[in-house]
Design a protein around this motif. Structure first.
Motif, PDB file in Angstrom:
ATOM      1  N   GLY A 100      23.296  41.247  40.197  1.00 31.76           N
ATOM      2  CA  GLY A 100      24.188  41.054  38.889  1.00 31.76           C
ATOM      3  C   GLY A 100      23.616  41.848  37.713  1.00 31.76           C
ATOM      4  O   GLY A 100      23.450  41.490  36.544  1.00 31.76           O
ATOM      5  N   LEU A 163      34.921  41.394  44.488  1.00 32.84           N
ATOM      6  CA  LEU A 163      34.730  42.595  43.752  1.00 32.84           C
ATOM      7  C   LEU A 163      35.744  43.299  43.130  1.00 32.84           C
ATOM      8  O   LEU A 163      36.833  43.162  43.756  1.00 32.84           O
ATOM      9  CB  LEU A 163      33.843  43.464  45.045  1.00 32.84           C
ATOM     10  CG  LEU A 163      32.499  42.986  45.588  1.00 32.84           C
ATOM     11  CD1 LEU A 163      31.905  43.976  46.316  1.00 32.84           C
ATOM     12  CD2 LEU A 163      31.697  42.410  44.629  1.00 32.84           C
ATOM     13  N   ARG A 164      35.336  43.989  42.319  1.00 41.82           N
ATOM     14  CA  ARG A 164      36.415  44.586  41.471  1.00 41.82           C
ATOM     15  C   ARG A 164      37.022  45.513  42.431  1.00 41.82           C
ATOM     16  O   ARG A 164      36.534  46.213  43.249  1.00 41.82           O
ATOM     17  CB  ARG A 164      35.793  45.393  40.341  1.00 41.82           C
ATOM     18  CG  ARG A 164      35.130  46.555  40.603  1.00 41.82           C
ATOM     19  CD  ARG A 164      34.542  47.425  39.406  1.00 41.82           C
ATOM     20  NE  ARG A 164      33.666  48.580  39.607  1.00 41.82           N
ATOM     21  CZ  ARG A 164      34.185  49.537  39.921  1.00 41.82           C
ATOM     22  NH1 ARG A 164      35.416  49.980  39.956  1.00 41.82           N
ATOM     23  NH2 ARG A 164      33.226  50.622  40.105  1.00 41.82           N
ATOM     24  N   SER A 190      31.362  39.858  39.320  1.00 44.11           N
ATOM     25  CA  SER A 190      30.264  40.640  39.459  1.00 44.11           C
ATOM     26  C   SER A 190      28.783  40.278  39.738  1.00 44.11           C
ATOM     27  O   SER A 190      27.767  41.008  39.227  1.00 44.11           O
ATOM     28  CB  SER A 190      30.066  41.755  38.311  1.00 44.11           C
ATOM     29  OG  SER A 190      31.573  42.185  38.121  1.00 44.11           O
TER      30      SER A 190
END
Length: 278
Positions: A100, A163-164, A190
């Motif tokens: 991160g 996750l994005r 994240s």
């Protein structure tokens, strides 16, 4: 570890000496780095890591401190920026000094030190430490784990971290939205290692990379020990084994789930949606 909660604070006394030294050095270096440098300095790209991705200054500051502390512990090391350090030992420390990094550099308090110990290639112990709070999750050989997952078996109604989504990768985006459609709650933190620890603790039901092959071994190694010791499971969306490999360019689409059933369902849902959109 503290009874009932599954997590503790700081570095547990039972931890392998090399693992303890690495975690302590990470906590100290992170505190110094975030005190002495502003956001722009911490986020500055200063090199390329062993995995081929850009390295932020905060990554280097923390990893260098850890490697210095490990000089007294001649174990092999596989780490995000430096890569493979071979000391001819049967013991290998697989670690992400700052998981991160973008959060850490920006001042978002969601980043972690995370590492697993492998003996003769088998993961036996792991520790993840939330760098901003000191909260820690540990599991090791011969010690009953106080970690317990939520026990959830089905994706329907689950709380899932992801996750994005990647709009430039339509099949992966389709897979992401398929999980989001079925789950009751979706979070994007994240920080894969911290999210894996929260699954082991039972705070969330699952975490996954929705078929983007973003994960390196350093992102998943600790979760293999933490989640499995707590009744959970670690999978790859495409069925690849998550095991010791010194090649940091190798990628996985990792899943950490409360139960093997939920892990397998997530892998099936993600892989099916990905292939249908390909």
């Amino acid at each position: 570890m503290s009874g009932g909660r599954g997590w503790g604070v700081g570095v547990p006394v039972q931890a392998h000496p090399a693992l303890a030294a690495a975690a302590s050095a990470a906590l100290d270096a992170y505190t110094v780095a975030t005190t002495e440098h502003d956001r722009a300095a911490l986020a500055a790209i200063v090199a390329d890591g062993a995995d081929g991705t850009p390295t932020m200054r905060i990554d280097v500051l923390v990893e260098d401190a850890i490697l210095g502390a490990l000089a007294r512990h001649p174990v092999n090391v596989l780490t995000e920026e430096t890569g493979w350090v071979d000391h001819g030992s049967a013991v290998t420390l697989v670690m992400d000094p700052v998981d991160g990094s973008a959060n850490a550099a920006a001042g978002v308090p969601l980043s972690a030190f995370s590492a697993a110990v492998a003996v003769d290639g088998v993961f036996t112990e792991a520790l993840t430490v939330w760098l901003d709070t000191g909260r820690s999750w540990w599991a090791g050989p011969g010690v009953p784990s106080s970690l317990r997952t939520s026990g959830r078996r089905d994706l329907a109604g689950a709380a899932v971290s992801l996750l994005r989504p990647h709009p430039a990768n339509p099949p992966a985006a389709a897979a992401w939205w398929e999980v989001a459609r079925r789950a009751a709650r979706v979070r994007i933190l994240s920080t894969s290692c911290l999210e894996g620890a929260l699954v082991a603790q039972g705070a969330t039901d699952a975490f996954a990379d929705a078929a983007t092959d973003t994960h390196r071994l350093v992102d998943l190694a600790a979760s293999v020990v933490l989640a499995e010791s707590a009744g959970g499971a670690v999978r790859d969306v495409f069925g690849r084994a998550v095991e010791l490999d010194t090649d940091l360019t190798k990628r996985w689409s990792g899943i950490v789930a409360a139960t093997p059933d939920l892990a397998d369902e997530l892998a099936e849902v993600l892989s099916t949606a990905y292939r249908a959109a390909s």
